[in-house]
Design a protein around this motif. Structure first.
Motif, PDB file in Angstrom:
ATOM      1  N   LEU A 120     -19.837  75.968  81.687  1.00  0.00           N
ATOM      2  CA  LEU A 120     -18.409  76.270  81.716  1.00  0.00           C
ATOM      3  C   LEU A 120     -17.659  75.337  82.658  1.00  0.00           C
ATOM      4  O   LEU A 120     -16.567  74.856  82.340  1.00  0.00           O
ATOM      5  CB  LEU A 120     -18.197  77.726  82.143  1.00  0.00           C
ATOM      6  N   SER A 154      -9.485  83.120  88.151  1.00  0.00           N
ATOM      7  CA  SER A 154     -10.612  84.026  87.899  1.00  0.00           C
ATOM      8  C   SER A 154     -10.827  84.967  89.069  1.00  0.00           C
ATOM      9  O   SER A 154     -11.203  86.128  88.888  1.00  0.00           O
ATOM     10  CB  SER A 154     -11.884  83.216  87.630  1.00  0.00           C
ATOM     11  N   ALA A 205     -13.203  83.202  81.108  1.00  0.00           N
ATOM     12  CA  ALA A 205     -14.645  83.022  80.947  1.00  0.00           C
ATOM     13  C   ALA A 205     -15.355  83.069  82.299  1.00  0.00           C
ATOM     14  O   ALA A 205     -16.419  83.686  82.438  1.00  0.00           O
ATOM     15  CB  ALA A 205     -14.925  81.686  80.246  1.00  0.00           C
ATOM     16  N   LEU A 217     -15.374  86.763  83.410  1.00  0.00           N
ATOM     17  CA  LEU A 217     -16.295  87.577  82.621  1.00  0.00           C
ATOM     18  C   LEU A 217     -17.735  87.302  83.022  1.00  0.00           C
ATOM     19  O   LEU A 217     -18.505  88.228  83.325  1.00  0.00           O
ATOM     20  CB  LEU A 217     -16.101  87.280  81.133  1.00  0.00           C
ATOM     21  N   LEU A 218     -18.114  86.016  83.047  1.00  0.00           N
ATOM     22  CA  LEU A 218     -19.488  85.678  83.402  1.00  0.00           C
ATOM     23  C   LEU A 218     -19.777  86.017  84.859  1.00  0.00           C
ATOM     24  O   LEU A 218     -20.858  86.523  85.187  1.00  0.00           O
ATOM     25  CB  LEU A 218     -19.740  84.192  83.138  1.00  0.00           C
ATOM     26  N   THR A 229     -24.903  80.915  72.336  1.00  0.00           N
ATOM     27  CA  THR A 229     -24.816  80.323  73.671  1.00  0.00           C
ATOM     28  C   THR A 229     -25.097  78.831  73.618  1.00  0.00           C
ATOM     29  O   THR A 229     -24.379  78.022  74.220  1.00  0.00           O
ATOM     30  CB  THR A 229     -25.816  81.004  74.626  1.00  0.00           C
ATOM     31  N   ASP A 258     -20.394  78.899  72.265  1.00  0.00           N
ATOM     32  CA  ASP A 258     -19.698  79.131  73.523  1.00  0.00           C
ATOM     33  C   ASP A 258     -20.286  80.362  74.187  1.00  0.00           C
ATOM     34  O   ASP A 258     -20.616  81.349  73.517  1.00  0.00           O
ATOM     35  CB  ASP A 258     -18.195  79.326  73.256  1.00  0.00           C
ATOM     36  N   THR A 270     -18.917  82.617  76.263  1.00  0.00           N
ATOM     37  CA  THR A 270     -18.082  83.813  76.165  1.00  0.00           C
ATOM     38  C   THR A 270     -18.180  84.429  74.775  1.00  0.00           C
ATOM     39  O   THR A 270     -18.312  85.654  74.623  1.00  0.00           O
ATOM     40  CB  THR A 270     -16.613  83.463  76.477  1.00  0.00           C
ATOM     41  N   GLU A 271     -18.134  83.591  73.765  1.00  0.00           N
ATOM     42  CA  GLU A 271     -18.269  84.079  72.396  1.00  0.00           C
ATOM     43  C   GLU A 271     -19.630  84.737  72.189  1.00  0.00           C
ATOM     44  O   GLU A 271     -19.746  85.770  71.520  1.00  0.00           O
ATOM     45  CB  GLU A 271     -18.096  82.916  71.419  1.00  0.00           C
TER      46      GLU A 271
END
Length: 580
Positions: A107, A127, A279, A282-283, A412, A416, A418-419
């Motif tokens: 990322l 973030s 992203a 979230l991660l 992954t 992506d 996040t997807e």
């Protein structure tokens, strides 16, 4: 006329068996908790030793992660110093170690390519705000509910991407242009550059990997990565090997700390980096809470999820202000902290101070570290984090888990991160909904009657007189399993199949763990059908929470009668039929 029981009124019921948690307690950092318990010199000594142990591990990793992310190595150290200190000082875990993480390499590298370093710092800042907001909204409890196959899938995918990102430095390749980020575009470029490989770089990378593995096997408590980094740096310098080093590519590390500064901020810049910031958040939230859960499992303690997110948010804001990478809780360094005997968050704060000491005192030495060494260290990290045994076990456990794992891994690597997480969680949710639906069933019976049997020998036989219900006047439906939207259609079909022409219907919820609004709507439709047939409906075994939901959907007396048990409902129905 039947009156509504007092227990059906929401105001008459308790709102829960546990008292509402004090808001201040939810967001009290674990550092405060540890200090309140009493902090002795012995505890301080244990934390300092643990902090030094973790710093020795974090030092080469922080630089390697920064270089692999496409930025200068000191930015990884800034993240470990400022972000790591605040994660421990303000977070909700006793043992969490914060810093740059390998999971962010993909990322961060993509963000730097699209928006430059300023865009990376802005995305990290945003973030941090998002993470703090998630914590204040108390969503931390839900973020960590990620299915295990998803976690294993995206971790294995990240490991593959990290390894692919290090091939260039592992082999010392000279590429004709910038290295692509997506793996499908990267592989052909790396393949075309294979003829330019430098044997000395391959030897240094191989020696690094071999030393790390050897030290881990023979002396597990020794700092394998730091030993490998120092040995290969000294060897490369003494032999004057033609390998690229931190000094030749980046000019060495600065010997001081930067002043805090905001990255360039504008509405257009915020909109541009917002997807990357989401992203990161979230991660970072998932990674940090998983790390805290691992620490809990190793120590028997419990972390505060929402406080941890707030601490992570503040740490990311600070890291961005000082030019560092995004920060999260790191599982490997946190586990090292626990194994080193840490007592509380002071160990994590000490780890950051030790990294700071290296940056201030020994920064000139870093220029001699070969990039092949850092690539070798990350290759070992990628191999370790792949969780190969866990993936193999999931692939054998069933088609559902295997599908979630494979899809998450593939997305992954090829699409992506996040997807991959979003799709993986959705697939995991569909899998559990399917299994819960399959486990829900309806059992239809009639009330038991006295057994028709002969009396004692020689005595006159008493004629059998069937009572109300024996001829099918009372029907009972017992629902077993979760009654929710996934099972509502099937359950509703079974409920409407009334056996014979009963005059009373009892629906038993004693074996139902929970219901939702769709289930309530299904029961509402059953009541309408029963009313048209003149059938009285009684619900039994409902919990207070179920009754609140049902009453809120309009299922209240006299449309429906609530009884505690099936026996109570049968007795009331028999009395009503006898009187009628």
């Amino acid at each position: 006329m039947t009156t509504e029981p007092a227990s059906l009124h929401p105001s008459a019921e308790r709102r829960g068996s546990e008292p509402t948690a004090d808001l201040a307690a939810l967001f009290t950092p674990k550092l405060v908790t540890v200090l309140r318990e009493g902090y002795s010199p012995r505890h301080l000594g244990a934390d300092v030793i643990a902090g030094l142990t973790v710093a020795i591990v974090a030092l080469p990793l922080s630089m390697a992660i920064a270089v692999a992310s496409g930025v200068t190595p000191e930015r990884g150290l800034y993240a470990a110093v400022f972000g790591g200190f605040l994660v421990s000082a303000l977070g909700g875990s006793r043992f969490q170690i914060g810093g740059p993480a390998g999971a962010f390499i993909v990322l961060v590298a993509a963000t730097v390519q699209r928006h430059g370093v300023d865009g990376l710092l802005l995305a990290t800042l945003i973030s941090g705000v998002l993470l703090a907001g998630l914590g204040w909204l108390r969503l931390g409890t839900y973020i960590k509910f990620v299915p295990y196959p998803v976690t294993v899938g995206f971790t294995a995918g990240i490991a593959v991407i990290i390894l692919a990102s290090q091939v260039r430095d592992l082999l010392g390749l000279r590429l004709g242009g910038p290295e692509p980020g997506p793996i499908l575009e990267k592989l052909p470029v790396l393949w075309a550059g294979l003829p330019t490989a430098i044997p000395a770089a391959v030897a240094v990378a191989g020696a690094t990997i071999g030393l790390v593995l050897l030290v881990r096997r023979l002396r597990p408590r020794w700092p394998a990565m730091l030993i490998a980094m120092a040995a290969t740096a000294v060897g490369s310098a003494l032999l004057s090997l033609p390998v690229e080093t931190i000094g030749s590519r980046f000019g060495g590390l600065p010997a001081g700390l930067p002043m805090p500064a905001l990255p360039p901020i504008s509405p257009g810049a915020i909109v541009a980096v917002l997807p990357d910031a989401i992203a990161f958040a979230l991660l970072g939230g998932i990674e940090s809470l998983l790390s805290a859960v691992v620490a809990d499992g190793m120590t028997g303690r419990r972390h505060r999820s929402n406080c941890e997110l707030v601490g992570q948010g503040v740490a990311n804001i600070a890291s961005a202000l000082f030019g560092g990478l995004c920060v999260t809780g790191t599982i490997a360094r946190t586990a090292t902290n626990v194994r080193a005997g840490a007592h509380g968050p002071v160990a994590g704060m000490a780890h950051s101070l030790f990294v700071l000491g290296f940056l201030l005192v020994a920064a000139p030495l870093a220029r001699y570290v070969p990039l092949a060494t850092l690539a070798g260290i990350l290759a070992v990290v990628a191999w370790t984090m792949a969780e190969k045994h866990a993936a193999a076990a999931l692939l054998r456990s069933g088609r559902g888990e295997a599908a979630v794992l494979v899809v998450t891994f593939a997305l992954t690597v090829l699409r992506d991160l996040t997807e991959a997480i979003v799709v993986g969680v959705a697939l995991g949710a569909l899998l559990i909904i399917h299994r819960l639906s399959a486990a829900t069933a309806v059992e239809s019976t009639v009330p038991p009657v006295e057994e028709d049997r002969a009396d004692t020998e020689g005595a006159a036989r008493t004629p059998y007189e069937p009572g109300p219900g024996a001829a099918g006047e009372i029907a009972i439906h017992r629902i077993r399993g979760a009654f929710f939207f996934g099972a509502a259609a099937a359950v509703g079909t079974l409920l409407e199949r009334l056996p014979g022409r009963p005059k009373a219907l009892i629906v038993d919820f004693a074996d139902v763990p929970f219901i939702d609004a769709t289930a309530a709507k299904t029961i509402d439709g059953l009541l309408d059908k029963a009313a048209r047939r003149g059938v009285a409906v009684t619900l039994t075994g409902t919990t207070p929470a179920m009754r609140r939901l049902l009453v809120g959907q309009g299922l209240k007396p006299p449309r429906v009668v609530y009884k505690r048990t099936v026996e109570d409902a049968v007795a009331a129905a028999q009395a009503r039929l006898t009187d009628g």
